[in-house]
Design an enzyme around this catalytic site. Structure first.
Site, mmCIF file in Angstrom:
data_model
loop_
_atom_site.group_PDB
_atom_site.id
_atom_site.type_symbol
_atom_site.label_atom_id
_atom_site.label_comp_id
_atom_site.label_asym_id
_atom_site.label_seq_id
_atom_site.Cartn_x
_atom_site.Cartn_y
_atom_site.Cartn_z
ATOM 1 N N THR A 89 0.898 -1.047 0.127
ATOM 2 C CA THR A 89 -0.032 0.070 0.029
ATOM 3 C C THR A 89 0.834 1.117 -0.227
ATOM 4 O O THR A 89 1.952 1.204 0.346
ATOM 5 C CB THR A 89 -0.973 0.039 1.285
ATOM 6 O OG1 THR A 89 -1.578 1.355 1.366
ATOM 7 C CG2 THR A 89 -0.100 -0.477 2.644
ATOM 8 N N ASP A 90 0.397 2.584 -0.386
ATOM 9 C CA ASP A 90 1.080 3.655 -0.333
ATOM 10 C C ASP A 90 1.380 4.126 1.166
ATOM 11 O O ASP A 90 1.985 4.987 1.137
ATOM 12 C CB ASP A 90 0.291 4.703 -1.256
ATOM 13 C CG ASP A 90 -1.080 5.069 -0.918
ATOM 14 O OD1 ASP A 90 -1.628 4.518 0.009
ATOM 15 O OD2 ASP A 90 -1.392 6.038 -1.409
ATOM 16 N N GLU A 91 0.397 3.470 1.936
ATOM 17 C CA GLU A 91 0.555 4.066 3.461
ATOM 18 C C GLU A 91 1.894 3.751 3.903
ATOM 19 O O GLU A 91 2.170 4.150 4.952
ATOM 20 C CB GLU A 91 -0.623 3.546 4.111
ATOM 21 C CG GLU A 91 -1.975 3.854 3.447
ATOM 22 C CD GLU A 91 -3.277 3.638 4.268
ATOM 23 O OE1 GLU A 91 -3.155 3.446 5.501
ATOM 24 O OE2 GLU A 91 -4.287 3.362 3.782
ATOM 25 N N TYR A 113 -1.230 -0.539 11.186
ATOM 26 C CA TYR A 113 -1.481 -1.264 9.855
ATOM 27 C C TYR A 113 -0.368 -0.985 8.751
ATOM 28 O O TYR A 113 0.328 -2.073 8.172
ATOM 29 C CB TYR A 113 -2.806 -0.623 9.267
ATOM 30 C CG TYR A 113 -3.020 -1.033 7.661
ATOM 31 C CD1 TYR A 113 -3.072 -2.102 7.457
ATOM 32 C CD2 TYR A 113 -2.796 0.286 6.703
ATOM 33 C CE1 TYR A 113 -3.448 -2.500 5.980
ATOM 34 C CE2 TYR A 113 -3.020 -0.056 5.495
ATOM 35 C CZ TYR A 113 -3.174 -1.569 4.971
ATOM 36 O OH TYR A 113 -3.461 -1.406 3.674
ATOM 37 N N LYS A 138 2.380 -3.634 7.151
ATOM 38 C CA LYS A 138 2.538 -3.715 5.650
ATOM 39 C C LYS A 138 4.239 -3.360 5.337
ATOM 40 O O LYS A 138 4.585 -3.985 4.269
ATOM 41 C CB LYS A 138 1.603 -2.930 4.851
ATOM 42 C CG LYS A 138 0.144 -3.231 4.990
ATOM 43 C CD LYS A 138 -0.153 -4.677 4.441
ATOM 44 C CE LYS A 138 -0.327 -4.599 2.953
ATOM 45 N NZ LYS A 138 -0.816 -5.833 2.714
HETATM 46 P P1 NAD Z 1 -10.128 -6.658 2.706
HETATM 47 O O1 NAD Z 1 -10.034 -6.430 4.296
HETATM 48 O O2 NAD Z 1 -11.247 -6.476 2.012
HETATM 49 O O3 NAD Z 1 -9.845 -8.295 2.476
HETATM 50 C C1 NAD Z 1 -8.859 -8.979 3.215
HETATM 51 C C2 NAD Z 1 -9.041 -10.504 3.042
HETATM 52 O O4 NAD Z 1 -7.940 -11.321 3.477
HETATM 53 C C3 NAD Z 1 -10.277 -11.013 3.336
HETATM 54 O O5 NAD Z 1 -11.190 -11.873 2.591
HETATM 55 C C4 NAD Z 1 -9.903 -11.678 4.530
HETATM 56 O O6 NAD Z 1 -10.829 -12.942 4.745
HETATM 57 C C5 NAD Z 1 -8.509 -12.379 4.104
HETATM 58 N N1 NAD Z 1 -7.686 -12.850 5.189
HETATM 59 C C6 NAD Z 1 -7.404 -11.829 6.326
HETATM 60 N N2 NAD Z 1 -6.558 -12.465 7.112
HETATM 61 C C7 NAD Z 1 -6.112 -13.989 6.659
HETATM 62 C C8 NAD Z 1 -5.250 -14.953 6.913
HETATM 63 N N3 NAD Z 1 -4.733 -14.682 7.939
HETATM 64 N N4 NAD Z 1 -5.330 -15.941 6.053
HETATM 65 C C9 NAD Z 1 -5.894 -15.694 4.746
HETATM 66 N N5 NAD Z 1 -6.782 -14.837 4.288
HETATM 67 C C10 NAD Z 1 -7.073 -13.877 5.181
HETATM 68 O O7 NAD Z 1 -8.579 -5.959 2.154
HETATM 69 P P2 NAD Z 1 -8.781 -5.238 0.650
HETATM 70 O O8 NAD Z 1 -9.201 -3.916 0.882
HETATM 71 O O9 NAD Z 1 -9.084 -6.186 -0.396
HETATM 72 O O10 NAD Z 1 -7.165 -5.238 0.481
HETATM 73 C C11 NAD Z 1 -6.531 -6.398 -0.077
HETATM 74 C C12 NAD Z 1 -4.916 -5.887 -0.132
HETATM 75 O O11 NAD Z 1 -4.753 -4.683 -0.670
HETATM 76 C C13 NAD Z 1 -4.588 -5.899 1.337
HETATM 77 O O12 NAD Z 1 -2.957 -6.629 1.380
HETATM 78 C C14 NAD Z 1 -4.216 -4.291 1.468
HETATM 79 O O13 NAD Z 1 -3.418 -4.182 2.372
HETATM 80 C C15 NAD Z 1 -3.864 -4.070 0.170
HETATM 81 N N6 NAD Z 1 -4.298 -2.600 -0.263
HETATM 82 C C16 NAD Z 1 -5.542 -2.308 0.034
HETATM 83 C C17 NAD Z 1 -6.047 -0.774 -0.460
HETATM 84 C C18 NAD Z 1 -7.381 -0.351 -0.262
HETATM 85 O O14 NAD Z 1 -7.461 0.830 -0.634
HETATM 86 N N7 NAD Z 1 -8.507 -1.327 -0.027
HETATM 87 C C19 NAD Z 1 -4.791 -0.045 -1.025
HETATM 88 C C20 NAD Z 1 -3.782 -0.490 -1.244
HETATM 89 C C21 NAD Z 1 -3.448 -1.701 -0.688
HETATM 90 P P1 TYD Z 2 -10.219 4.766 5.042
HETATM 91 O O1 TYD Z 2 -11.148 4.299 4.139
HETATM 92 O O2 TYD Z 2 -10.222 4.096 6.452
HETATM 93 O O3 TYD Z 2 -8.853 4.479 4.438
HETATM 94 P P2 TYD Z 2 -7.280 4.783 4.966
HETATM 95 O O4 TYD Z 2 -7.444 5.461 6.148
HETATM 96 O O5 TYD Z 2 -6.659 3.488 4.743
HETATM 97 O O6 TYD Z 2 -6.724 5.933 4.004
HETATM 98 O O7 TYD Z 2 -10.265 6.478 5.447
HETATM 99 C C1 TYD Z 2 -10.265 7.248 4.530
HETATM 100 C C2 TYD Z 2 -10.307 8.671 4.986
HETATM 101 O O8 TYD Z 2 -11.603 8.757 5.326
HETATM 102 C C3 TYD Z 2 -9.222 8.821 6.175
HETATM 103 O O9 TYD Z 2 -8.489 10.284 6.018
HETATM 104 C C4 TYD Z 2 -10.096 8.759 7.312
HETATM 105 C C5 TYD Z 2 -11.397 9.273 6.999
HETATM 106 N N1 TYD Z 2 -12.590 8.694 7.409
HETATM 107 C C6 TYD Z 2 -13.623 9.459 8.066
HETATM 108 O O10 TYD Z 2 -13.437 10.725 7.900
HETATM 109 N N2 TYD Z 2 -14.845 8.777 8.660
HETATM 110 C C7 TYD Z 2 -14.786 7.457 8.957
HETATM 111 O O11 TYD Z 2 -15.747 6.963 9.395
HETATM 112 C C8 TYD Z 2 -13.808 6.612 8.089
HETATM 113 C C9 TYD Z 2 -13.868 5.057 8.172
HETATM 114 C C10 TYD Z 2 -12.530 7.055 7.439
#
Ligand code: NAD
Ligand code: TYD
Length: 334
Positions: A123-125, A148, A152
């Site tokens: 992730t970019d985070e 988190y 990562k």
């Molecule tokens: P999500 O939380 O929707 O899904 C995570 C999945 O992983 C779930 O299906 C969960 O059951 C499974 N999981 C959790 N722990 C597990 C374990 N121990 N063994 C097997 N499966 C397990 O997450 P997402 O938003 O789809 O993100 C997917 C990936 O992309 C993550 O690695 C996250 O860090 C990365 N990512 C997400 C975003 C975003 O904006 N959502 C952005 C950049 C990177």
């Molecule tokens: P989020 O979707 O949790 O992603 P991330 O923190 O990983 O970027 O949150 C996106 C932005 O929205 C972040 O600045 C936090 C804010 N936020 C709220 O203001 N209210 C909320 O209830 C949530 C879940 C997030």
């Protein structure tokens, strides 16, 4: 080609599996997922009967289960993670277990099974908060600010170490904030849409001026596809769409699409250590792999809002049970 996908029942993983089965009808896809609160097989109901797709319930920390399931895989794509910043602030242990130990367990299993390529979905985070006018590149320092992001970052280091130490073929992506269909409603966009639909207050942390670079999930899936097929071993690729928006801009956009009043916006206590701005520079993936985001913020938001409006059963199921307890814990005294 045989792909071993972990976390495929989550948001991005399920969109990616759907993308693969459509684009590459010959590929075999194994979805290995623990089905935590964020994993939902409903996300893949439409492909569950596809003969090229199979699901195995398992934990990436369980070496024996991974060894069994990974046999014959050509590529591992590790989406599995604890992914929500607010939950990591409540407690980091599960994040360390799955995101760090789980990734290392997968790396060991992949090496033993002679997997051709290991792909880490990061992730970019990991780069922390960005100053105004600054952009994250692949060589920006890693400065994670949330538990988190710290987990990562640690995982990325183990992936890199496997490349340097054992010569494993690894590639890592660092995507910006994704949004779109099947995102669990603990994250900003689906939480706000589903609250607004029910005329509930929209809890904005702090002043609502934090900035994220919003990437439509199908664009992210195409980028992961490009890196998987064409990315250079040992390299990191940022994925972003140059769609920086403040949280308030995001929320007013979705309220307008839903025809709901801005008066639903409610300011609540800020998140601890809240990163002010994420801004990713995607030049490397654009120039090297020819990928570019196709969805504009406006069209992506329109599609997303309509998807949540038309998937009422999915929304009702994800917002029941433990979600109600989570919401009370997180927001009732905020
Ligand atoms: P999500 O939380 O929707 O899904 C995570 C999945 O992983 C779930 O299906 C969960 O059951 C499974 N999981 C959790 N722990 C597990 C374990 N121990 N063994 C097997 N499966 C397990 O997450 P997402 O938003 O789809 O993100 C997917 C990936 O992309 C993550 O690695 C996250 O860090 C990365 N990512 C997400 C975003 C975003 O904006 N959502 C952005 C950049 C990177
Ligand atoms: P989020 O979707 O949790 O992603 P991330 O923190 O990983 O970027 O949150 C996106 C932005 O929205 C972040 O600045 C936090 C804010 N936020 C709220 O203001 N209210 C909320 O209830 C949530 C879940 C997030």
């Amino acid at each position: 080609m045989r792909l071993f996908i972990t976390g495929g029942a989550g948001f991005i993983g399920s969109n990616f599996i759907r993308h693969l089965l459509k684009q590459y009808p010959d590929y075999k896809v194994i979805n290995f997922d623990k089905l935590t609160y964020a994993g939902n097989l409903d996300n893949l109901r439409d492909v569950a009967d596809n003969s090229k797709y199979s699901f195995i319930r398992g934990d990436i920390c369980d070496r024996q289960a991974v060894d069994e399931a990974i046999k014959g895989a050509d590529v591992v794509i590790n989406f599995a993670a604890e992914s929500h910043v607010d939950r990591s602030i409540e407690g980091a242990n599960e994040f360390i277990k799955t995101n760090v130990l789980g990734t290392q367990t997968l790396l060991d299993a992949a090496r033993t099974a002679h997997v051709y390529r290991f792909m880490q979905i990061s992730t970019d985070e990991v780069m922390g908060s960005c100053e105004a006018n600054e952009y994250f590149t692949e060589s920006s320092p890693l400065r994670p600010n949330s538990p988190y992001a710290a987990s990562k970052t640690a995982a990325e280091h183990f992936v890199r170490a496997a490349h340097i130490t054992f010569g494993m073929d690894v590639v890592t992506t660092r995507a910006s904030n994704n949004y779109g269909p099947y995102q669990f409603p603990e994250k900003l966009i689906p939480l706000m849409i589903t609250n607004a639909v029910e005329d509930q207050a929209l809890p904005v942390y702090g002043d609502g001026k934090n900035v994220r670079d919003w990437l439509y999930v199908e664009d992210c899936c195409r980028a992961i596809d490009a890196v998987m097929h064409k990315g250079r071993s040992g390299e990191v690729y940022n994925i972003g769409s140059r769609a920086e928006k403040t949280n308030l801009e995001v929320i007013t956009t979705l309220l307008d699409l839903l025809g709901k009043p801005h008066s639903l916006i409610t300011y609540v206590k800020d998140r601890l250590g809240h990163d002010r701005r994420y801004a990713t520079d995607p030049t490397k993936i654009e120039q090297e792999l020819g990928w570019q985001a196709q969805e504009s913020f406006e069209s992506g938001m329109e599609k997303t809002v309509r998807w949540y409006q038309s998937h009422t059963k999915w929304v009702a199921r994800t917002r029941s049970g433990d979600y109600i307890k989570y919401y009370e814990r997180m927001y009732s005294s905020r």
